[in-house]
Every structure is written in structure tokens, then in C-alpha cells.
Design an enzyme around this catalytic site. Structure first.
Site, short mmCIF file in Angstrom:
data_model
loop_
_atom_site.label_atom_id
_atom_site.label_comp_id
_atom_site.label_asym_id
_atom_site.label_seq_id
_atom_site.Cartn_x
_atom_site.Cartn_y
_atom_site.Cartn_z
N GLY A 16 0.83 -1.19 0.00
CA GLY A 16 0.00 0.00 0.00
C GLY A 16 0.86 1.24 0.00
O GLY A 16 2.08 1.17 0.19
N ALA A 18 1.67 5.33 1.33
CA ALA A 18 1.86 5.96 2.64
C ALA A 18 0.50 6.20 3.29
O ALA A 18 -0.44 6.66 2.64
CB ALA A 18 2.60 7.28 2.47
N ARG A 19 0.39 5.85 4.55
CA ARG A 19 -0.82 6.04 5.35
C ARG A 19 -2.05 5.36 4.76
O ARG A 19 -3.16 5.82 4.91
CB ARG A 19 -1.09 7.53 5.57
N LYS A 22 -1.75 -0.08 5.90
CA LYS A 22 -1.14 -1.40 5.71
C LYS A 22 -0.56 -1.98 7.00
O LYS A 22 -0.74 -3.16 7.27
CB LYS A 22 -0.09 -1.38 4.59
N SER A 23 0.10 -1.18 7.81
CA SER A 23 0.69 -1.72 9.05
C SER A 23 -0.38 -2.14 10.04
O SER A 23 -0.31 -3.23 10.62
CB SER A 23 1.62 -0.69 9.69
N HIS A 57 4.29 3.18 16.26
CA HIS A 57 4.04 1.77 15.91
C HIS A 57 4.11 0.89 17.15
O HIS A 57 3.27 0.02 17.34
CB HIS A 57 5.06 1.30 14.86
N ARG A 58 5.12 1.11 17.99
CA ARG A 58 5.25 0.30 19.20
C ARG A 58 4.06 0.50 20.14
O ARG A 58 3.56 -0.46 20.72
CB ARG A 58 6.56 0.63 19.94
N ARG A 60 1.04 1.28 19.41
CA ARG A 60 -0.20 0.74 18.85
C ARG A 60 -0.33 -0.76 19.13
O ARG A 60 -1.42 -1.29 19.20
CB ARG A 60 -0.22 1.01 17.35
N ARG A 61 0.80 -1.43 19.27
CA ARG A 61 0.75 -2.88 19.49
C ARG A 61 0.50 -3.18 20.97
O ARG A 61 1.11 -2.62 21.84
CB ARG A 61 2.06 -3.53 19.04
#
Length: 189
Positions: A16, A18-19, A22-23, A57-58, A60-61
């Protein structure tokens, strides 16, 4: 996103822009499986903005995530995963950037990565930026990067059980079906 718990393709490639989501989508695919989960990160925090992205990112998990940093030896990081453990790699284009800047033999590194993905002993989700949809870059390095990313994606898509293209937060099935891969026709939504 609703996903069937405990169901996964062996190898999923999530592409995908940017933004595009996908992540977060890839994390959802892994979190639908029993943990613990391994997150293989390829980013390097060279500046404050990138360090903030990594922290986001960290944060969010949640749950039983184990993070392994592998900015260069991605094949080695995948080979070290315990059998059956679900793995998320985020992201391949950062790994490719790191390899290019290090002057690596991209053909050999790509061969090693594809082999490691084929030998993975558990569900594996790979995230990458689709960079070939825009204008032709104005410099040789950027054009080489775009071309190498396209070749990498083709190699991995060929061996993947499922390929998902993220557009505006929506997963579109390019190859395979299953949880998290809505058909481009809108079925299943």
C-alpha cells in the site's frame, strides 16, 4: 476489522501507499492468531521524526508482541523465529533502502529473503510500500529504488499465498482470499 481467529495464509504480502493502513491491517492479521507474536522491525531511528514514527508503531501494538530489530539481516531474523510463531515484518521498503545504502548485493539479499520466507515455519505477514504507482522519479537512485522494490514485490507475490493491496484503509485481495482480504468488487464488506 473482523477476522476469523486462528486462520491465516502461510505467507501474506500487504502492499500500500503511505498512510494506507497497511501496518495496522497487518497487525490485525497477526493478532487474529494465537500469540506470542514476533514483530520484525526494519526501521532505524536516525532522526526525531523517524523515532516518533517507531514509537507510534510500538505504542499501537498490545498483547504478547516481541520486537526484533533487523534493519539489514532480515533473512537471518526470519530463520531465528521459533517454529509456528506468527511473524510480522514491517517494512520491506525500509529494509531495501538499508540494503541499497549499504551497497549490498541486492540480488543475493533478495534471494536469501525469498528463501527465508519460503522456509518460514509459521504464519508470516510482510508489509511494504507500493512505490511504483506514481510519477517517474527525477534521479537515478530513486528510479533504481522504485525498480528494485517492484522486482522484490514480484518475487514475494509469486510465492505468497495471499497478497493484499491497501487503499484508503480498505484491504483489496490481489491474490488469494481469507480474513482481511476483501474482494475488489466490495463483496464481503
Amino acid at each position: 476489522m473482523a477476522q476469523e481467529r486462528g486462520t491465516a495464509a502461510r505467507l501474506t504480502l500487504v502492499l500500500g501507499g503511505a498512510r494506507s493502513g497497511k501496518s495496522a491491517h497487518a497487525e490485525g492479521l497477526i493478532e487474529a492468531l494465537p500469540g506470542p507474536w514476533r514483530y520484525v522491525a526494519t526501521a532505524q531511528g536516525y532522526d526525531e521524526e523517524m523515532r516518533a514514527r517507531i514509537a507510534l508503531h510500538r505504542a499501537r501494538r498490545s498483547g504478547p508482541w516481541e520486537t526484533v530489530d533487523a534493519p539489514r539481516d532480515l533473512a537471518g531474523a526470519l530463520a531465528a523465529v521459533p517454529p509456528g510463531r506468527p511473524v510480522l515484518v514491517d517494512c520491506l521498503t525500509l529494509w531495501l533502502t538499508n540494503a541499497m545504502l549499504a551497497g549490498a548485493d541486492l540480488a543475493a539479499e533478495t534471494d536469501a529473503l525469498v528463501a527465508a520466507c519460503a522456509e518460514a515455519a509459521g504464519p508470516l505477514v510482510l508489509v511494504s510500500n507500493e512505490v511504483g504507482l506514481g510519477i517517474v522519479p527525477d534521479n537515478a537512485l530513486a528510479r533504481r529504488f522504485r525498480d528494485e522494490a517492484g522486482r522484490l514485490h514480484q518475487r514475494l507475490a509469486a510465492v505468497a499465498d495471499r497478497v493484499v493491496l491497501m487503499v484508503a484503509g480498505l484491504p483489496l485481495a490481489v491474490k488469494g482470499e481469507g480474513p482481511g482480504a476483501a474482494r475488489a468488487t466490495g463483496e464481503g464488506r
